[in-house]
Design an enzyme around this catalytic site. Structure first.
Site, PDB file in Angstrom:
ATOM      1  N   MET A  81      52.175  16.573  30.313  1.00 26.76           N
ATOM      2  CA  MET A  81      51.307  16.848  31.454  1.00 26.76           C
ATOM      3  C   MET A  81      50.227  17.844  31.055  1.00 26.76           C
ATOM      4  O   MET A  81      50.409  18.660  30.163  1.00 26.76           O
ATOM      5  CB  MET A  81      52.080  17.389  32.650  1.00 26.76           C
ATOM      6  CG  MET A  81      52.608  18.790  32.477  1.00 26.76           C
ATOM      7  SD  MET A  81      53.295  19.442  34.003  1.00 26.76           S
ATOM      8  CE  MET A  81      51.800  19.879  34.865  1.00 26.76           C
ATOM      9  N   ASN A  82      49.068  17.781  31.756  1.00 29.10           N
ATOM     10  CA  ASN A  82      48.085  18.867  31.633  1.00 29.10           C
ATOM     11  C   ASN A  82      47.607  19.329  33.003  1.00 29.10           C
ATOM     12  O   ASN A  82      48.446  19.814  33.789  1.00 29.10           O
ATOM     13  CB  ASN A  82      46.969  18.566  30.611  1.00 29.10           C
ATOM     14  CG  ASN A  82      46.230  17.260  30.744  1.00 29.10           C
ATOM     15  OD1 ASN A  82      46.798  16.201  30.525  1.00 29.10           O
ATOM     16  ND2 ASN A  82      44.967  17.306  31.072  1.00 29.10           N
ATOM     17  N   ASP A  83      46.351  19.213  33.330  1.00 29.67           N
ATOM     18  CA  ASP A  83      45.779  19.900  34.503  1.00 29.67           C
ATOM     19  C   ASP A  83      46.502  19.688  35.844  1.00 29.67           C
ATOM     20  O   ASP A  83      46.909  18.573  36.149  1.00 29.67           O
ATOM     21  CB  ASP A  83      44.350  19.411  34.779  1.00 29.67           C
ATOM     22  CG  ASP A  83      43.490  19.333  33.551  1.00 29.67           C
ATOM     23  OD1 ASP A  83      43.932  19.731  32.474  1.00 29.67           O
ATOM     24  OD2 ASP A  83      42.349  18.861  33.688  1.00 29.67           O
TER      25      ASP A  83
ATOM     26  N   ARG B  35      32.863  14.653  35.013  1.00 34.28           N
ATOM     27  CA  ARG B  35      34.217  14.430  35.534  1.00 34.28           C
ATOM     28  C   ARG B  35      34.746  15.602  36.368  1.00 34.28           C
ATOM     29  O   ARG B  35      34.089  16.615  36.543  1.00 34.28           O
ATOM     30  CB  ARG B  35      35.169  14.170  34.368  1.00 34.28           C
ATOM     31  CG  ARG B  35      35.202  15.268  33.318  1.00 34.28           C
ATOM     32  CD  ARG B  35      36.250  14.946  32.246  1.00 34.28           C
ATOM     33  NE  ARG B  35      36.178  15.860  31.107  1.00 34.28           N
ATOM     34  CZ  ARG B  35      35.476  15.643  30.006  1.00 34.28           C
ATOM     35  NH1 ARG B  35      34.749  14.557  29.865  1.00 34.28           N
ATOM     36  NH2 ARG B  35      35.487  16.538  29.023  1.00 34.28           N
ATOM     37  N   ASP B  36      35.982  15.435  36.821  1.00 33.95           N
ATOM     38  CA  ASP B  36      36.775  16.458  37.513  1.00 33.95           C
ATOM     39  C   ASP B  36      36.176  16.845  38.869  1.00 33.95           C
ATOM     40  O   ASP B  36      35.920  18.028  39.140  1.00 33.95           O
ATOM     41  CB  ASP B  36      36.956  17.711  36.631  1.00 33.95           C
ATOM     42  CG  ASP B  36      37.458  17.367  35.231  1.00 33.95           C
ATOM     43  OD1 ASP B  36      38.073  16.296  35.085  1.00 33.95           O
ATOM     44  OD2 ASP B  36      37.234  18.157  34.300  1.00 33.95           O
TER      45      ASP B  36
ATOM     46  N   TRP C 299      49.203  13.638  24.820  1.00 33.75           N
ATOM     47  CA  TRP C 299      48.191  13.167  25.754  1.00 33.75           C
ATOM     48  C   TRP C 299      47.932  11.677  25.519  1.00 33.75           C
ATOM     49  O   TRP C 299      47.926  11.215  24.388  1.00 33.75           O
ATOM     50  CB  TRP C 299      46.896  13.966  25.556  1.00 33.75           C
ATOM     51  CG  TRP C 299      45.884  13.707  26.617  1.00 33.75           C
ATOM     52  CD1 TRP C 299      45.810  14.305  27.837  1.00 33.75           C
ATOM     53  CD2 TRP C 299      44.793  12.779  26.549  1.00 33.75           C
ATOM     54  NE1 TRP C 299      44.742  13.798  28.537  1.00 33.75           N
ATOM     55  CE2 TRP C 299      44.106  12.867  27.774  1.00 33.75           C
ATOM     56  CE3 TRP C 299      44.342  11.869  25.587  1.00 33.75           C
ATOM     57  CZ2 TRP C 299      42.981  12.087  28.057  1.00 33.75           C
ATOM     58  CZ3 TRP C 299      43.229  11.094  25.865  1.00 33.75           C
ATOM     59  CH2 TRP C 299      42.553  11.213  27.085  1.00 33.75           C
TER      60      TRP C 299
ATOM     61  N   TRP D 218      44.700  23.317  25.072  1.00 33.10           N
ATOM     62  CA  TRP D 218      44.394  22.197  24.179  1.00 33.10           C
ATOM     63  C   TRP D 218      44.504  22.648  22.728  1.00 33.10           C
ATOM     64  O   TRP D 218      44.050  23.738  22.382  1.00 33.10           O
ATOM     65  CB  TRP D 218      42.960  21.689  24.415  1.00 33.10           C
ATOM     66  CG  TRP D 218      42.779  20.944  25.697  1.00 33.10           C
ATOM     67  CD1 TRP D 218      41.986  21.304  26.741  1.00 33.10           C
ATOM     68  CD2 TRP D 218      43.396  19.711  26.075  1.00 33.10           C
ATOM     69  NE1 TRP D 218      42.077  20.361  27.736  1.00 33.10           N
ATOM     70  CE2 TRP D 218      42.932  19.375  27.365  1.00 33.10           C
ATOM     71  CE3 TRP D 218      44.313  18.844  25.449  1.00 33.10           C
ATOM     72  CZ2 TRP D 218      43.339  18.224  28.044  1.00 33.10           C
ATOM     73  CZ3 TRP D 218      44.725  17.701  26.131  1.00 33.10           C
ATOM     74  CH2 TRP D 218      44.231  17.399  27.403  1.00 33.10           C
TER      75      TRP D 218
HETATM   76  C1  FRU Z   1      40.809  19.318  31.265  1.00 29.34           C
HETATM   77  C2  FRU Z   1      40.553  17.841  31.064  1.00 29.34           C
HETATM   78  C3  FRU Z   1      39.661  17.309  32.145  1.00 29.34           C
HETATM   79  C4  FRU Z   1      40.004  15.850  32.183  1.00 29.34           C
HETATM   80  C5  FRU Z   1      41.487  15.890  31.900  1.00 29.34           C
HETATM   81  C6  FRU Z   1      41.984  14.702  31.135  1.00 29.34           C
HETATM   82  O1  FRU Z   1      41.946  19.800  30.628  1.00 29.34           O
HETATM   83  O2  FRU Z   1      39.994  17.616  29.767  1.00 29.34           O
HETATM   84  O3  FRU Z   1      38.287  17.552  31.959  1.00 29.34           O
HETATM   85  O4  FRU Z   1      39.725  15.267  33.418  1.00 29.34           O
HETATM   86  O5  FRU Z   1      41.737  17.065  31.172  1.00 29.34           O
HETATM   87  O6  FRU Z   1      43.384  14.703  31.046  1.00 29.34           O
END
Ligand code: FRU
Length: 501
Positions: free
Chosen positions: A45-47, A170-171, A71, A307
């Protein structure tokens, strides 16, 4: 008909992914699994994504790769809670299923649109096999029960960037002011990170307003995960710039998360602001997102990793976690404070209270009669009669002295140090930051220790340092120390914390 076909396709993909997740869980090694932090059920998992309180419940989504501890094609994992402490797992909310998100459902946010829980996310599409070229689309997904999501027939709701950004836009973070929806996106132009602002009446038609803020050349090549909110009469832009060069003790991590404080003019779409400030001065804090809860509190979760850092639990079949939920406040001198939400007190079990402990420098350390790998510690040092140079606390200490994680305060320059060079496996290193702000005679170290993490809150959130550590399971001791003089530690409170998973 097309809509129903798309819906059942997505449902089928989610069901299959859930089945693989259940299987993979059985093989996971749980040595470093956290006791009270949000993690994926297994794998990567990340964000944090889509933070919202909806119909009374807190929903937290997160970037999830259900098929590997690394990832990969991003899904949205999902947990919910009534109290920030007891979390319930919900099925995967979003999986790649359409041409516009076939390369992953990237990060985004959530809003309540007339009772409909609406997710706004980035659909990622790879343009070549090596995944070096991409195009990103902004998309919606809606739910009436808060569990099952349908991708919107209007998708993608935004396809073309306002300028050449090499595909990186994005985001989406969306909020409402008056009758209008606003959205910020993270992007770049050349090697300068930027945040752009859009406006909409219905979440489905977006009008470009302006570049809200951008790098002057020193603030990174790409800005990720923007978030805009108001506190104490000011507008704050929180974001995660990538690749700021280190300056002294600042910006020591590969990527940063920090904020600008100022005033946003919605008409022109410009944020007038002061200098960039890192939000968490530790090792592992990135892609943080906030939301306002029904009590009007501004609450933040961050990804408690970085990261490109080594993640020893990948060998164990999982990686990644979120920080504890943190309450945000803006001081009159425009510093953003982070404090553990008070609900976390529900985690407390056995309590130990000690007062007026004298720590003698010739004895080197004082052993606190509490042990644990999931603890809340509140250590209050009095500076009043202290003539030494430094004092601090060591946690996750092994009995043979080979492992320890050190937090210290230097009286000369008011620097707080987080030293994880002897913390066990993983990457070592030191982070240092000045504790500025109001002069005080009392320094409080408020620590949340979990099986593979530590979060330090100094003086009520003035300085926060977060890091993942991977000590042996048996390293559970706590010690106080001083240098250059004896010290009286005002008090120590320790609570054992529950394992909620
Ligand atoms: C931030 C990011 C976002 C992207 C997501 C992809 O950590 O790089 O910019 O949407 O992770 O997993």
């Amino acid at each position: 008909v097309e809509r129903l076909v798309a819906l059942s396709r997505h449902n089928e993909i989610v069901k299959e992914a859930e089945r693989r997740v259940q299987q993979a869980k059985e093989k996971m090694d749980s040595t470093y699994r956290l006791a009270y932090h949000i993690m994926a059920p297994v794998h990567w998992m990340n964000d944090p994504n889509g933070l919202i309180q909806w119909n009374g419940e807190y929903h937290v989504f997160y970037q999830f790769h259900p098929d590997s501890p690394k990832w990969g094609p991003m899904h949205w994992g999902h947990v919910k809670s009534k109290d920030f402490v007891h979390w319930e797992r919900a099925p995967i909310a979003l999986a790649p299923s359409e041409w516009y998100d076939e390369g992953g459902c990237f990060s985004g946010s959530a809003v309540n649109d007339h009772g409909v829980l609406t997710l706004i996310y980035t659909g990622n599409v790879w343009l070549n096999e090596e995944q070096t070229e991409l195009k990103q689309y902004q998309c919606l997904a809606t739910s009436k029960d808060g569990i099952h999501f349908e991708k919107d027939p209007a998708n993608p709701v935004l396809s073309e960037p306002p300028f050449d950004c090499q595909g990186h836009i994005r985001d989406p973070k969306v909020w409402k002011r008056g009758e209008d929806w606003y959205m910020v996106l993270g992007t770049r132009e050349g090697n300068n990170g930027k945040v752009v602002l859009y406006k909409s009446k219905d979440l489905r038609h977006w009008e470009y307003v302006n570049i809200l803020a951008q790098s002057d050349g020193s603030l990174g090549y790409m800005w990720e995960c923007p978030d805009v909110f108001r506190l104490n009469g000011k507008d704050i832009l929180l974001f995660s710039p990538q690749g700021i060069e280190p300056v002294g003790d600042r910006f020591q991590n590969l990527h940063q998360t920090g904020y600008l404080v100022g005033t946003l003019d919605e008409e022109t779409g410009k944020l007038t602001h002061g200098a960039f400030e890192e939000l968490d001065k530790g090792f592992d804090f990135y892609a943080a997102q906030t939301f306002e809860d029904e009590r009007g509190r501004r609450i933040l979760f961050g990804w408690m990793d970085m990261w490109e850092s080594p993640m020893p639990t990948q060998e164990h079949g999982w990686a990644g976690a979120l920080t504890i939920p943190r309450l945000l406040e803006l001081t009159d001198d425009e510093k953003l404070l982070m404090k553990p939400v008070p609900e976390l007190q529900l985690l407390r079990e056995e309590h130990t209270h000690l007062e007026s402990i004298s720590v003698k420098q010739h004895e080197a350390t004082y052993t606190v009669p509490v042990e644990g790998d999931r603890l809340e510690l509140l250590v209050r040092f009095s500076l009043t009669d202290f003539r030494g140079n430094a004092f601090g606390v060591k946690v996750r200490c092994s009995s043979d002295g080979s492992e320890e994680t050190i937090f210290r305060y230097d009286t000369g320059d008011s620097v707080v140090t987080f030293d994880r060079n002897r913390s066990g496996r993983g990457e070592g290193g030191i982070r240092r930051a000045v504790l500025d702000g109001s002069k005080t005679d009392l320094i409080t170290f408020h620590l949340f220790i979990d099986r593979s993490s530590v979060e330090l809150f100094v003086n009520d959130g003035r300085l926060v340092m977060t890091g993942r550590i991977y000590p042996s399971e048996t390293s559970q001791g706590i010690e106080l120390f001083t240098e250059g003089g004896d010290a009286t530690v005002f008090s120590v409170d320790a609570w054992k914390l529950k394992d909620i998973w």
